[in-house]
Design a protein around this motif. Structure first.
Motif, PDB file in Angstrom:
ATOM      1  N   TYR A 144       0.826  -1.210   0.000  1.00  0.00           N
ATOM      2  CA  TYR A 144       0.000   0.000   0.000  1.00  0.00           C
ATOM      3  C   TYR A 144       0.860   1.258   0.000  1.00  0.00           C
ATOM      4  N   GLU A 145       1.943   1.239   0.751  1.00  0.00           N
ATOM      5  CA  GLU A 145       2.832   2.401   0.799  1.00  0.00           C
ATOM      6  C   GLU A 145       3.356   2.748  -0.595  1.00  0.00           C
ATOM      7  N   VAL A 146       3.726   1.748  -1.359  1.00  0.00           N
ATOM      8  CA  VAL A 146       4.266   1.975  -2.702  1.00  0.00           C
ATOM      9  C   VAL A 146       3.159   2.380  -3.675  1.00  0.00           C
ATOM     10  N   LEU A 147       2.062   1.648  -3.673  1.00  0.00           N
ATOM     11  CA  LEU A 147       1.020   1.890  -4.671  1.00  0.00           C
ATOM     12  C   LEU A 147       0.195   3.148  -4.402  1.00  0.00           C
ATOM     13  N   SER A 148       0.157   3.605  -3.176  1.00  0.00           N
ATOM     14  CA  SER A 148      -0.626   4.802  -2.871  1.00  0.00           C
ATOM     15  C   SER A 148       0.147   6.086  -3.161  1.00  0.00           C
ATOM     16  N   ASP A 149       1.453   5.981  -3.327  1.00  0.00           N
ATOM     17  CA  ASP A 149       2.288   7.136  -3.656  1.00  0.00           C
ATOM     18  C   ASP A 149       2.488   7.170  -5.172  1.00  0.00           C
ATOM     19  N   ASP A 150       2.037   8.239  -5.818  1.00  0.00           N
ATOM     20  CA  ASP A 150       2.075   8.316  -7.282  1.00  0.00           C
ATOM     21  C   ASP A 150       3.476   8.116  -7.853  1.00  0.00           C
ATOM     22  N   GLU A 151       4.466   8.730  -7.241  1.00  0.00           N
ATOM     23  CA  GLU A 151       5.834   8.639  -7.751  1.00  0.00           C
ATOM     24  C   GLU A 151       6.399   7.221  -7.582  1.00  0.00           C
ATOM     25  N   LYS A 152       6.194   6.638  -6.403  1.00  0.00           N
ATOM     26  CA  LYS A 152       6.690   5.278  -6.159  1.00  0.00           C
ATOM     27  C   LYS A 152       5.970   4.276  -7.063  1.00  0.00           C
ATOM     28  N   ARG A 153       4.682   4.482  -7.240  1.00  0.00           N
ATOM     29  CA  ARG A 153       3.901   3.570  -8.091  1.00  0.00           C
ATOM     30  C   ARG A 153       4.380   3.630  -9.538  1.00  0.00           C
ATOM     31  N   LYS A 154       4.675   4.825 -10.006  1.00  0.00           N
ATOM     32  CA  LYS A 154       5.169   5.000 -11.370  1.00  0.00           C
ATOM     33  C   LYS A 154       6.490   4.244 -11.554  1.00  0.00           C
ATOM     34  N   LYS A 155       7.392   4.373 -10.592  1.00  0.00           N
ATOM     35  CA  LYS A 155       8.677   3.673 -10.660  1.00  0.00           C
ATOM     36  C   LYS A 155       8.486   2.169 -10.546  1.00  0.00           C
ATOM     37  N   TYR A 156       7.595   1.744  -9.661  1.00  0.00           N
ATOM     38  CA  TYR A 156       7.330   0.315  -9.499  1.00  0.00           C
ATOM     39  C   TYR A 156       6.770  -0.279 -10.788  1.00  0.00           C
ATOM     40  N   ASP A 157       5.836   0.411 -11.419  1.00  0.00           N
ATOM     41  CA  ASP A 157       5.242  -0.071 -12.665  1.00  0.00           C
ATOM     42  C   ASP A 157       6.283  -0.170 -13.775  1.00  0.00           C
ATOM     43  N   ALA A 158       7.212   0.771 -13.799  1.00  0.00           N
ATOM     44  CA  ALA A 158       8.225   0.787 -14.851  1.00  0.00           C
ATOM     45  C   ALA A 158       9.359  -0.206 -14.593  1.00  0.00           C
ATOM     46  N   LEU A 159       9.766  -0.342 -13.331  1.00  0.00           N
ATOM     47  CA  LEU A 159      10.958  -1.128 -13.015  1.00  0.00           C
ATOM     48  C   LEU A 159      10.689  -2.426 -12.264  1.00  0.00           C
ATOM     49  N   GLY A 160       9.474  -2.646 -11.822  1.00  0.00           N
ATOM     50  CA  GLY A 160       9.155  -3.863 -11.078  1.00  0.00           C
ATOM     51  C   GLY A 160       9.778  -3.846  -9.691  1.00  0.00           C
ATOM     52  N   SER A 161      10.220  -4.986  -9.226  1.00  0.00           N
ATOM     53  CA  SER A 161      10.719  -5.095  -7.861  1.00  0.00           C
ATOM     54  C   SER A 161      12.040  -4.361  -7.645  1.00  0.00           C
ATOM     55  N   ASP A 162      12.726  -3.974  -8.728  1.00  0.00           N
ATOM     56  CA  ASP A 162      13.990  -3.247  -8.601  1.00  0.00           C
ATOM     57  C   ASP A 162      13.796  -1.745  -8.482  1.00  0.00           C
ATOM     58  N   TRP A 163      12.583  -1.275  -8.337  1.00  0.00           N
ATOM     59  CA  TRP A 163      12.293   0.148  -8.340  1.00  0.00           C
ATOM     60  C   TRP A 163      13.065   0.904  -7.253  1.00  0.00           C
ATOM     61  N   GLU A 164      13.280   0.281  -6.102  1.00  0.00           N
ATOM     62  CA  GLU A 164      13.966   0.953  -4.997  1.00  0.00           C
ATOM     63  C   GLU A 164      15.432   1.235  -5.317  1.00  0.00           C
ATOM     64  N   LYS A 165      16.070   0.386  -6.104  1.00  0.00           N
ATOM     65  CA  LYS A 165      17.479   0.576  -6.456  1.00  0.00           C
ATOM     66  C   LYS A 165      17.671   1.864  -7.245  1.00  0.00           C
ATOM     67  N   TYR A 166      16.650   2.248  -7.989  1.00  0.00           N
ATOM     68  CA  TYR A 166      16.749   3.399  -8.873  1.00  0.00           C
ATOM     69  C   TYR A 166      16.052   4.635  -8.326  1.00  0.00           C
ATOM     70  N   GLN A 167      15.685   4.614  -7.067  1.00  0.00           N
ATOM     71  CA  GLN A 167      14.940   5.702  -6.457  1.00  0.00           C
ATOM     72  C   GLN A 167      15.682   7.035  -6.549  1.00  0.00           C
ATOM     73  N   ASN A 168      16.963   7.050  -6.338  1.00  0.00           N
ATOM     74  CA  ASN A 168      17.722   8.298  -6.324  1.00  0.00           C
ATOM     75  C   ASN A 168      18.381   8.622  -7.650  1.00  0.00           C
ATOM     76  N   SER A 169      18.067   7.848  -8.680  1.00  0.00           N
ATOM     77  CA  SER A 169      18.728   8.042  -9.959  1.00  0.00           C
ATOM     78  C   SER A 169      18.177   9.214 -10.764  1.00  0.00           C
ATOM     79  N   GLU A 170      17.036   9.741 -10.390  1.00  0.00           N
ATOM     80  CA  GLU A 170      16.451  10.871 -11.143  1.00  0.00           C
ATOM     81  C   GLU A 170      16.886  12.185 -10.580  1.00  0.00           C
TER      82      GLU A 170
END
Length: 80
Positions: free
Chosen positions: A54-80
């Motif tokens: 819920y924490e990931v999917l309820s946050d628009d930015e985290k959800r966008k990264k999760y949808d694009a990168l799957g389970s590796d989304w956290e590794k790329y959190q600071n890359s933008e």
């Protein structure tokens, strides 16, 4: 690391809106909360998964990264 499908954990579709996510989260949180479900020893772990999803999917930015990168989304959190 095992892939966690947050949509499957919450039992919602990828197209679900925030209201549906919140409704399903609250339903599952009540069902699996360790204080409410004392008989099931795995309820605490399940509750943690539900909260994480819920924490990931309820946050628009985290959800966008999760949808694009799957389970590796956290590794790329600071890359933008």
């Amino acid at each position: 690391m095992e892939y966690k499908d947050y949509y499957k954990i919450l039992g919602v579709k990828k197209t679900s809106g925030k209201d549906e996510l919140k409704k399903q989260y609250r339903k599952l949180a009540r069902q699996y909360h360790p204080d409410v479900n004392t008989a099931d020893k795995s309820a605490g772990a399940r509750f943690g998964e539900i909260s994480e999803a819920y924490e990931v999917l309820s946050d628009d930015e985290k959800r966008k990264k999760y949808d694009a990168l799957g389970s590796d989304w956290e590794k790329y959190q600071n890359s933008e």
